[in-house]
Scaffold this motif. Structure first.
Motif, PDB file in Angstrom:
ATOM      1  N   ILE A   8       0.839  -1.205   0.000  1.00  0.00           N
ATOM      2  CA  ILE A   8       0.000   0.000   0.000  1.00  0.00           C
ATOM      3  C   ILE A   8       0.876   1.258   0.000  1.00  0.00           C
ATOM      4  N   LEU A   9       2.018   1.177   0.665  1.00  0.00           N
ATOM      5  CA  LEU A   9       2.944   2.323   0.610  1.00  0.00           C
ATOM      6  C   LEU A   9       3.337   2.603  -0.843  1.00  0.00           C
ATOM      7  N   GLY A  10       3.605   1.526  -1.595  1.00  0.00           N
ATOM      8  CA  GLY A  10       3.944   1.689  -3.022  1.00  0.00           C
ATOM      9  C   GLY A  10       2.775   2.275  -3.803  1.00  0.00           C
ATOM     10  N   LEU A  11       1.572   1.779  -3.540  1.00  0.00           N
ATOM     11  CA  LEU A  11       0.378   2.290  -4.238  1.00  0.00           C
ATOM     12  C   LEU A  11       0.155   3.764  -3.900  1.00  0.00           C
ATOM     13  N   ILE A  12       0.424   4.122  -2.649  1.00  0.00           N
ATOM     14  CA  ILE A  12       0.258   5.515  -2.221  1.00  0.00           C
ATOM     15  C   ILE A  12       1.249   6.425  -2.962  1.00  0.00           C
ATOM     16  N   ILE A  13       2.494   5.980  -3.080  1.00  0.00           N
ATOM     17  CA  ILE A  13       3.493   6.800  -3.795  1.00  0.00           C
ATOM     18  C   ILE A  13       3.064   6.973  -5.257  1.00  0.00           C
ATOM     19  N   ALA A  14       2.449   5.905  -5.810  1.00  0.00           N
ATOM     20  CA  ALA A  14       2.012   5.968  -7.218  1.00  0.00           C
ATOM     21  C   ALA A  14       0.873   6.964  -7.433  1.00  0.00           C
ATOM     22  N   THR A  15       0.188   7.366  -6.365  1.00  0.00           N
ATOM     23  CA  THR A  15      -0.920   8.326  -6.549  1.00  0.00           C
ATOM     24  C   THR A  15      -0.426   9.770  -6.615  1.00  0.00           C
ATOM     25  N   ILE A  16       0.846   9.989  -6.312  1.00  0.00           N
ATOM     26  CA  ILE A  16       1.381  11.364  -6.330  1.00  0.00           C
ATOM     27  C   ILE A  16       1.539  11.825  -7.785  1.00  0.00           C
ATOM     28  N   GLY A  17       1.079  13.041  -8.064  1.00  0.00           N
ATOM     29  CA  GLY A  17       1.211  13.580  -9.435  1.00  0.00           C
ATOM     30  C   GLY A  17      -0.137  13.895 -10.044  1.00  0.00           C
ATOM     31  N   SER A  18      -0.218  13.775 -11.361  1.00  0.00           N
ATOM     32  CA  SER A  18      -1.482  14.084 -12.035  1.00  0.00           C
ATOM     33  C   SER A  18      -2.421  12.887 -11.975  1.00  0.00           C
ATOM     34  N   ASP A  19      -3.697  13.195 -11.795  1.00  0.00           N
ATOM     35  CA  ASP A  19      -4.699  12.132 -11.765  1.00  0.00           C
ATOM     36  C   ASP A  19      -4.788  11.494 -13.157  1.00  0.00           C
ATOM     37  N   PRO A  20      -4.791  10.162 -13.254  1.00  0.00           N
ATOM     38  CA  PRO A  20      -4.736   9.528 -14.577  1.00  0.00           C
ATOM     39  C   PRO A  20      -5.985   9.742 -15.439  1.00  0.00           C
ATOM     40  N   VAL A  21      -7.103  10.091 -14.846  1.00  0.00           N
ATOM     41  CA  VAL A  21      -8.327  10.252 -15.647  1.00  0.00           C
ATOM     42  C   VAL A  21      -8.652  11.728 -15.883  1.00  0.00           C
ATOM     43  N   THR A  22      -8.674  12.522 -14.807  1.00  0.00           N
ATOM     44  CA  THR A  22      -9.089  13.919 -14.968  1.00  0.00           C
ATOM     45  C   THR A  22      -7.910  14.858 -15.217  1.00  0.00           C
ATOM     46  N   GLY A  23      -6.709  14.434 -14.891  1.00  0.00           N
ATOM     47  CA  GLY A  23      -5.533  15.286 -15.081  1.00  0.00           C
ATOM     48  C   GLY A  23      -5.325  16.277 -13.943  1.00  0.00           C
ATOM     49  N   GLY A  24      -6.200  16.272 -12.935  1.00  0.00           N
ATOM     50  CA  GLY A  24      -6.016  17.164 -11.775  1.00  0.00           C
ATOM     51  C   GLY A  24      -4.794  16.740 -10.960  1.00  0.00           C
ATOM     52  N   THR A  25      -4.327  17.639 -10.089  1.00  0.00           N
ATOM     53  CA  THR A  25      -3.133  17.289  -9.309  1.00  0.00           C
ATOM     54  C   THR A  25      -3.523  16.623  -7.987  1.00  0.00           C
TER      55      THR A  25
END
Lengths: 163, 504
Positions: B171-188
């Protein structure tokens, strides 16, 4: 009580709680899909808290069982860890120092200083050898990254020499 | 047969041979440097290809790709730093073998398995391009989501003695992967106003931090205890009994590598982790995994080298680049006015046959060049610890800086190193974190796309037959692993652990 699993469990709960706080702050927009940008992060946050709680409970239960069996040596588990942390923090400080200096001093100089300071910190004895390793190592890395691979490393103080 | 005869004609073309050998040498060097990805290594050569004839240009780029995929295993084994994402699985047993003074054998196994992977992948590319390309086209977002879940299912076996810790690490890895632009909406998301985080965090920064930086911190933390291990600076290939033992792991690597390679976007990392996991599952010595198992090197190395070849299937057949590296290769084609796709074989058949011959030469060249280069690498890592560790520190800081030319990335890598240090101290495994990190984006983006496509109907994952098949496979893997844990618990057998050099 403070076993490694217990500390790991509590740390997971803390990280999960902080992450969850920010996950709930994510703005929603009318263009979002049903799950939205915060959907999965919230799931991850709750999962982390839940798993952290399980690990903490596991640690408490196994500690109680061990105490009943009188087989643990909790103190031994953490023996010497403070000193180890301190030594590791020293290397970390060298790395952080490099980050702050690399763009000012330039790559060639700062990597030579990094090699010199790190080798000395890690216990290299022969001063002449350390110095030559630092200089030759820095030149090797500079040639490899800047000349061969064409990476734009900071020039810093040596900008006038195009290094 | 026709393909073979056309290809054979290019095997003795010195332009092709030279391009393949230069490419594979350059690739091994680039892949061996942490932070220099295969695509960067290829991109650096792109300007030189303008002046070359089309066949040599494509062979040069493709051979670089092959060399770089292999090269990533060299620092993984020698200094616990995966040179490429796909080499992360090789770190586990490769570095353990190095610690046991068997660096030469570990590198020999990785080289030998890499060549087998390359040759098998090339055979698949030459003979099964058509059918394999159809499989790739059948993949929908639902199937990609299920593929990601299948990859994540490996966590259950990579978690070591405590499944809860493995899941937390994932889950720590999955959490790090969420940092950045949202893959669908492009929001930060979780960027806290930092422009550097908009594009997310490159997995290699976290991997180098977790594996290499944490190792340096551990070495620094016990300065008085010199754990120096020296290996003979000589490449050692497996003898016949060992080679025989490696065959099942290599077959697994070949099979998974072929399947993953043809999926655009899947890549060598998932293939190498899944192969590692399956090799362990079917091994007669599963208890050796994580403690220096030769099969633990053979399976992922065969897989990621197979992927390097079969990843060309969607590119050559449809013009679809499935990764950054194949996108650079597509650029190489376009520079010379060649458009990959269904008409490629009719319009520029000679380039394709030249490419096949070049890839064959590159695979053999990889063996020869590896044999020449690797003893020097072993000699280098046998230097006294303070000098070696200082050099590794400088190398990883230089490599990570070169990704985006930003000191900010160094901070991320060092932070990941701290995380790794504490994870080792608290005995959390790293591999689930790496898997979560690599698969997080694939899983989330395709999960949400699927729901958008279906109007939030979750049954779409069951209605899609490939998705259903992969999900069933994932649940079988998870169920099997959990059942084995329960069985071990009931029988009071110790669950095999993945030490990953955990700190005591």
């Amino acid at each position: 009580m403070l076993t490694r699993d217990f500390v790991g469990g509590v740390a997971s709960i803390a990280i999960g709680a902080v992450y969850l706080f920010f996950a709930y702050q994510l703005r929603t927009s009318a263009l979002d899909d049903s799950m939205g940008p915060g959907g999965l992060p919230r799931v991850y946050g709750w999962l982390l808290i839940g798993l952290g709680a399980i690990l903490t409970i596991q640690a408490i239960v196994s500690r109680r069982m061990a105490v009943a069996g009188a087989t643990t040596d909790e103190k031994g588990e953490w023996d010497g860890q403070g000193r180890k942390l301190l030594f590791a923090a020293g290397l970390l400080a060298i790395g952080v120092g490099y980050i702050f200096l690399v763009e000012t001093l330039g790559y060639l100089i700062s990597v030579a200083v990094l090699l010199l300071v790190t080798a000395l910190y890690l216990g290299a004895g022969n001063k002449g050898r350390v110095l030559s390793v630092a200089v030759l190592g820095a030149i090797f890395l500079w040639v490899m990254f800047v000349i061969v691979l064409g990476v734009r490393m900071p020039s810093g103080l040596l900008a006038s020499l195009s290094l | 047969m026709e393909t073979l005869t056309h290809t054979a004609a290019f095997l003795f073309d010195w332009h092709v041979i030279l391009a393949a050998l230069i490419g594979v040498t350059w690739g091994i060097m680039g892949g061996a440097l942490p932070g220099i990805s295969p695509s960067i290594t290829m991109a650096l050569l792109l300007p030189f290809t303008y002046t070359l004839d089309p066949t040599s240009a494509i062979v040069l780029l493709a051979s670089t790709y092959i060399g770089a995929e292999y090269g990533g295993s060299v620092p993984a084994i020698l200094i616990r730093t995966p040179g490429t994402n796909a080499a992360a699985a090789t770190v586990i047993d490769g570095y353990e073998m190095n610690r046991q003074g068997k660096a030469g054998l570990a590198l020999g196994i990785s080289l030998y398995s890499g060549v087998i992977g390359s040759l098998f992948g090339l055979a698949m590319l030459m003979t099964l391009s058509g059918p394999l390309a159809k499989v790739a086209l059948a993949f929908t977002p639902m199937a990609y989501f299920a593929l990601g879940i299948l990859g994540l299912s490996v966590i259950a076996t990579l978690s070591g003695e405590n499944l809860v810790k493995g899941l937390i690490a994932a889950i720590l890895g999955l959490i790090i992967a969420t940092i950045g632009s949202d893959p669908v909406t492009g929001g930060t998301r979780f960027t806290f106003g930092s422009a550097e985080l908009l594009g997310g965090i490159e997995p290699v920064m976290i991997m180098v931090g977790l594996f290499a930086m944490s190792e340096l911190l551990v070495q620094a933390s016990k300065r008085e205890q010199d754990e120096r291990v020296t290996s003979r600076p000589r490449i050692q290939f497996p003898d016949w009994p060992l080679a025989k033992r490696l065959i099942p792991a290599q077959i697994i690597g070949n099979g998974i590598g072929t399947f993953e390679g043809v999926m655009p976007g899947a890549g060598g990392t998932i293939a190498s982790f899944m192969s590692y996991n399956e090799a362990r599952r079917w091994s007669r010595h599963p208890e050796e995994f994580g403690k220096g198992s030769p099969e633990g090197i053979a399976a992922p190395e065969t897989a990621n080298n197979t992927v390097a070849e079969t990843a060309l299937v969607p590119l050559l057949s449809f013009g679809i680049p499935g990764s950054n590296s194949t996108a650079i290769l597509l650029g190489g084609f376009l520079i010379h006015g060649i458009v990959p796709g269904p008409m490629l074989f009719q319009k520029s058949g000679e380039v394709v046959y030249g490419l096949y011959a070049g890839l064959f030469t590159a695979a053999i060249g990889q063996l020869l060049i590896g044999m020449a280069m690797l003893p020097v690498c072993i000699w280098l890592v046998n230097r006294p610890r303070p000098y070696l560790n200082a050099f590794i520190f400088a190398l990883i800081l230089s490599g990570i800086y070169s990704i985006h030319n930003e000191a900010f990335d160094l901070g991320i890598m060092i932070a990941a190193g701290m995380l790794g240090f504490f994870m080792r101290m608290l005995r959390f495994p790293f591999l689930p974190t790496v898997l979560g990190l690599v698969l997080g984006y694939l899983v989330e983006s395709n999960f949400r796309r699927s729901l958008v496509l279906s109007g939030d109907d979750w049954m779409i994952f069951v209605d899609d037959r490939i998705s259903l098949g992969l999900l069933i496979l994932a649940f079988l893997f998870i169920g099997g692993s959990i059942a084995k844990r329960i069985y071990d618990l009931v029988r009071h057998r110790p669950t095999s652990t993945f030490s990953e050099s955990a700190e005591s």
